[in-house]
Enzyme design. Structure first.
Site, PDB file in Angstrom:
ATOM      1  N   ASP A  61      -1.077 -10.561   9.669  1.00  0.00           N
ATOM      2  CA  ASP A  61      -1.318  -9.330   8.919  1.00  0.00           C
ATOM      3  C   ASP A  61      -0.082  -8.445   8.995  1.00  0.00           C
ATOM      4  O   ASP A  61       0.473  -8.243  10.076  1.00  0.00           O
ATOM      5  CB  ASP A  61      -2.528  -8.607   9.523  1.00  0.00           C
ATOM      6  CG  ASP A  61      -2.980  -7.432   8.690  1.00  0.00           C
ATOM      7  OD1 ASP A  61      -3.583  -7.673   7.627  1.00  0.00           O
ATOM      8  OD2 ASP A  61      -2.728  -6.282   9.097  1.00  0.00           O
ATOM      9  N   ASN A  78       2.794   0.820   1.303  1.00  0.00           N
ATOM     10  CA  ASN A  78       2.565   0.981  -0.139  1.00  0.00           C
ATOM     11  C   ASN A  78       2.592   2.445  -0.541  1.00  0.00           C
ATOM     12  O   ASN A  78       3.161   2.801  -1.577  1.00  0.00           O
ATOM     13  CB  ASN A  78       1.216   0.372  -0.529  1.00  0.00           C
ATOM     14  CG  ASN A  78       1.345  -1.013  -1.105  1.00  0.00           C
ATOM     15  OD1 ASN A  78       2.416  -1.453  -1.479  1.00  0.00           O
ATOM     16  ND2 ASN A  78       0.229  -1.710  -1.151  1.00  0.00           N
ATOM     17  N   ASP A 105       4.696  -5.250  -3.252  1.00  0.00           N
ATOM     18  CA  ASP A 105       4.656  -6.614  -3.800  1.00  0.00           C
ATOM     19  C   ASP A 105       5.871  -7.419  -3.349  1.00  0.00           C
ATOM     20  O   ASP A 105       5.749  -8.599  -3.009  1.00  0.00           O
ATOM     21  CB  ASP A 105       4.608  -6.581  -5.329  1.00  0.00           C
ATOM     22  CG  ASP A 105       3.264  -6.134  -5.864  1.00  0.00           C
ATOM     23  OD1 ASP A 105       2.285  -6.075  -5.081  1.00  0.00           O
ATOM     24  OD2 ASP A 105       3.183  -5.820  -7.064  1.00  0.00           O
ATOM     25  N   GLU A 113      -3.059  -7.922   2.593  1.00  0.00           N
ATOM     26  CA  GLU A 113      -1.795  -8.175   3.300  1.00  0.00           C
ATOM     27  C   GLU A 113      -1.976  -9.201   4.408  1.00  0.00           C
ATOM     28  O   GLU A 113      -1.163  -9.298   5.309  1.00  0.00           O
ATOM     29  CB  GLU A 113      -1.225  -6.874   3.852  1.00  0.00           C
ATOM     30  CG  GLU A 113      -2.014  -6.244   4.962  1.00  0.00           C
ATOM     31  CD  GLU A 113      -3.171  -5.357   4.503  1.00  0.00           C
ATOM     32  OE1 GLU A 113      -3.761  -4.708   5.365  1.00  0.00           O
ATOM     33  OE2 GLU A 113      -3.506  -5.319   3.304  1.00  0.00           O
TER      34      GLU A 113
END
Length: 136
Positions: A8, A16, A25, A52
């Site tokens: 993770d 983000n 991304d 993620e």
């Protein structure tokens, strides 16, 4: 022999929020590329598991060797120096939890144990690897 790992990206929502979804991304693609490259090189399997999170499946090595390979992945991602101001290292990091399948254990239980090890890594400060114990 089956070792399953859950990986993770640490503090990804904050990443983000700060850098935008396009940067997020790109970070996901960078991590995915490293995982895919190393999976191919070692005969293993890696895939995005959602959000993620990624999954790593090793059917060729002992859990000890699998742990070594996961440490190498961890270091490779850390060494990319992807800026992330919301981690203590000021760069993108990952947490990993992994478990070795026990005789008679279901895949669901194996995934649960690897996921619990992942959360142990996250709750212990992130940017760590934890191996799941097996209680009979």
């Amino acid at each position: 022999q089956l070792t399953l790992a859950m990986l993770d990206i640490d503090e990804f929502k904050k990443y983000n929020d700060q850098y935008g979804h396009l940067a997020g991304d790109t970070a996901l693609k960078t991590v995915a590329h490293i995982l895919a490259q190393q999976a191919q090189a070692t005969g293993n399997f890696a895939a995005r598991f959602g959000g993620e999170e990624f999954i790593w499946v090793d059917t060729h090595h002992t859990s000890y060797t699998a742990g070594y390979l996961l440490e190498k992945l961890h270091t490779m991602i850390f060494d990319k120096h992807i800026l992330h101001e919301h981690t203590g290292e000021n760069r993108l990091t990952i947490s990993i939890g992994y478990a070795e399948k026990q005789p008679g254990e279901s895949i669901d239980d194996l995934i649960r144990r690897a996921d619990e090890a992942l959360y142990e890594a996250k709750n212990s400060g992130r940017n760590q690897i934890r191996f799941a114990s097996y209680d009979l």
